[in-house]
Design an enzyme around this catalytic site. Structure first.
Site, PDB file in Angstrom:
ATOM      1  N   THR A 169       0.866  -1.510  -0.209  1.00 30.16           N
ATOM      2  CA  THR A 169       0.333   0.280  -0.207  1.00 30.16           C
ATOM      3  C   THR A 169       0.708   0.882  -0.062  1.00 30.16           C
ATOM      4  O   THR A 169       0.249   2.093  -0.713  1.00 30.16           O
ATOM      5  CB  THR A 169      -0.898   0.076   1.299  1.00 30.16           C
ATOM      6  OG1 THR A 169      -1.698  -1.141   1.114  1.00 30.16           O
ATOM      7  CG2 THR A 169      -1.867   1.521   1.393  1.00 30.16           C
ATOM      8  N   TYR A 182      -7.764   0.218  -4.407  1.00 35.52           N
ATOM      9  CA  TYR A 182      -6.578   0.809  -4.989  1.00 35.52           C
ATOM     10  C   TYR A 182      -6.093  -0.626  -5.385  1.00 35.52           C
ATOM     11  O   TYR A 182      -6.540  -1.688  -5.271  1.00 35.52           O
ATOM     12  CB  TYR A 182      -6.134   1.359  -4.091  1.00 35.52           C
ATOM     13  CG  TYR A 182      -5.547   0.952  -2.620  1.00 35.52           C
ATOM     14  CD1 TYR A 182      -4.083   0.413  -3.031  1.00 35.52           C
ATOM     15  CD2 TYR A 182      -5.753   0.755  -1.792  1.00 35.52           C
ATOM     16  CE1 TYR A 182      -3.696  -0.526  -1.543  1.00 35.52           C
ATOM     17  CE2 TYR A 182      -6.269  -0.205  -0.357  1.00 35.52           C
ATOM     18  CZ  TYR A 182      -4.594  -0.355  -0.657  1.00 35.52           C
ATOM     19  OH  TYR A 182      -4.171  -1.174   0.188  1.00 35.52           O
ATOM     20  N   THR A 217       1.111  -4.847   4.098  1.00 32.08           N
ATOM     21  CA  THR A 217       1.171  -4.360   5.755  1.00 32.08           C
ATOM     22  C   THR A 217       0.490  -6.157   6.072  1.00 32.08           C
ATOM     23  O   THR A 217       0.536  -6.357   7.009  1.00 32.08           O
ATOM     24  CB  THR A 217       0.094  -3.639   6.460  1.00 32.08           C
ATOM     25  OG1 THR A 217      -1.111  -3.337   5.557  1.00 32.08           O
ATOM     26  CG2 THR A 217       0.709  -2.848   6.414  1.00 32.08           C
ATOM     27  N   ASP A 218      -0.119  -6.689   4.828  1.00 32.40           N
ATOM     28  CA  ASP A 218      -0.901  -7.908   5.894  1.00 32.40           C
ATOM     29  C   ASP A 218      -0.352  -9.114   6.285  1.00 32.40           C
ATOM     30  O   ASP A 218      -0.196  -9.933   7.148  1.00 32.40           O
ATOM     31  CB  ASP A 218      -1.450  -8.522   4.487  1.00 32.40           C
ATOM     32  CG  ASP A 218      -2.389  -7.760   3.933  1.00 32.40           C
ATOM     33  OD1 ASP A 218      -2.630  -6.427   4.598  1.00 32.40           O
ATOM     34  OD2 ASP A 218      -3.361  -8.262   2.643  1.00 32.40           O
ATOM     35  N   LYS A 220      -1.124  -6.976  13.136  1.00 32.01           N
ATOM     36  CA  LYS A 220      -1.080  -6.099  12.138  1.00 32.01           C
ATOM     37  C   LYS A 220      -3.145  -6.544  12.833  1.00 32.01           C
ATOM     38  O   LYS A 220      -3.073  -8.003  13.173  1.00 32.01           O
ATOM     39  CB  LYS A 220      -1.771  -6.472  11.023  1.00 32.01           C
ATOM     40  CG  LYS A 220      -2.703  -5.650  10.323  1.00 32.01           C
ATOM     41  CD  LYS A 220      -2.584  -5.401   8.915  1.00 32.01           C
ATOM     42  CE  LYS A 220      -3.507  -4.859   8.342  1.00 32.01           C
ATOM     43  NZ  LYS A 220      -3.926  -4.758   7.293  1.00 32.01           N
ATOM     44  N   GLU A 263      -0.571 -32.853  28.465  1.00 32.68           N
ATOM     45  CA  GLU A 263      -0.490 -33.780  27.864  1.00 32.68           C
ATOM     46  C   GLU A 263       0.000 -33.506  26.217  1.00 32.68           C
ATOM     47  O   GLU A 263       0.332 -34.828  25.399  1.00 32.68           O
ATOM     48  CB  GLU A 263      -2.368 -33.859  27.367  1.00 32.68           C
ATOM     49  CG  GLU A 263      -3.047 -33.975  28.454  1.00 32.68           C
ATOM     50  CD  GLU A 263      -3.553 -33.049  29.414  1.00 32.68           C
ATOM     51  OE1 GLU A 263      -3.397 -32.001  29.441  1.00 32.68           O
ATOM     52  OE2 GLU A 263      -4.530 -33.010  29.846  1.00 32.68           O
TER      53      GLU A 263
END
Length: 326
Positions: A14, A27, A93-94, A166, A284
């Site tokens: 971005t 965008y 950013t993802d 994020k 466990e």
């Protein structure tokens, strides 16, 4: 005194995106090249010398090993260059938290390496890209940024790669750190650190893998059937990261299938789908042959597990120690 020399490695996102309108919601990421980004940064009059390399120009949802490899090589070369004082990587950013941890584990800590992105494209009202880039320049120019591992700069805050995630899809304050919050505050004119560096002079913790082991992430939801695990895994699967409910929990039938995989030598890691999900070992786990991700979320736990498997780390105690140190 000469200005700090900063190498900027661009991958798109971005911060390099445009919408064609100041008010459009949609965008296209990766529309601005490195030369234009550097020209924008240089127009701010900051006392630095910038040089740039375009590694890719895509949205970070499309970033993976094909981009990671040249990015890692370019970062290694920049860190080794005596003329370079710090490195900035522009990134969407993802998936920036995954790339940040990957580089954090495979780079030495001799010089600042700072990742930066934006939540709004360059031509949007209130775009945050140029300010974030100026903040990244401030951090990468500071000798005190070395020894902190790879850093992520977003929204006037500095995060360590091990903590950053994020947490929002809207707004410029979209990142948070867990379990440690931001480690510094930054503006284009000031930088304040919360504590001293903790990794001074460390070498890379893992070598760069020649091949990436197959490690799927298994999401857990109410009503999941155990045959979903079978459909998700195959003969080449080396590990599974469970995005469990609560503290890495899963239905007992699913646990039984994963226990069988662990017996066959598949590394099974319990993580949590909860944003602030700290997953401790439970009694466990020893009997099941499972690992606990501690503070790493499922995508980050997958990165660490892949690096360990690629490096030949297979003893569960040693693997658990790596998760415990995050």
């Amino acid at each position: 005194m000469k200005n700090p020399c900063i190498r900027v490695l661009a991958t798109g996102g971005t911060i390099a995106g445009k919408a064609g309108s100041a008010t459009r919601h949609d965008y296209r990421p990766g529309q601005i090249g490195i030369d234009d980004l550097l020209s924008e940064a240089e127009s701010l009059g900051m006392a630095v010398t910038l040089s740039g390399v375009q590694i890719a120009n895509i949205g970070s949802e499309d970033i993976g090993p094909a981009v990671w490899s040249p990015l890692h090589a370019a970062t290694v070369a920049a860190v080794a260059d005596p003329a370079v004082d710090g490195v900035i990587i522009t990134h969407g950013t993802d998936t920036v938290e995954e790339t940040a941890l990957l580089l954090d584990l495979t780079l030495p800590t001799a010089k600042p390496v700072v990742m930066v992105g934006a939540m709004r494209p360059a031509d949007a009202v209130g775009s945050d890209g140029l300010r974030n880039l100026a903040n990244a320049v401030r951090v990468a120019s500071d000798p005190g940024a070395a020894g902190r591992g790879v850093l992520v700069v977003m929204g006037d805050r500095v995060f360590a790669a091990r903590d950053v995630r994020k947490v929002r899809t809207r707004g410029t304050d979209a990142f948070r750190g867990f379990p440690r919050e931001s480690i510094g505050l930054v503006t284009p004119s000031a930088l304040d650190w919360f504590g001293a560096p903790w990794r001074m002079g460390e070498a890379a913790r893992f070598v760069w893998p020649d091949q990436w082991p197959e490690v799927p992430v298994l999401p857990i939801w109410a009503g999941i059937e155990p045959d979903y695990v079978t459909r998700l895994t195959g003969p080449d699967t080396r590990g599974v990261v469970v995005a469990g409910v609560g503290e890495g929990n899963m239905p007992e039938p699913v646990r039984q299938v994963l226990r069988e995989l662990a017996v066959r030598g598949v590394a099974v890691v319990r993580a949590s789908r909860i944003d602030e999900g700290l997953v401790d070992r439970e009694p466990e786990d020893d009997a099941n042959g499972f690992l606990a991700a501690r503070a790493l979320n499922p995508p980050k736990a997958r990165i660490l597990l892949q690096l360990m498997l690629a490096s030949g780390v297979s003893v569960r105690a040693a693997m658990q120690a790596e998760f415990d140190r995050r």
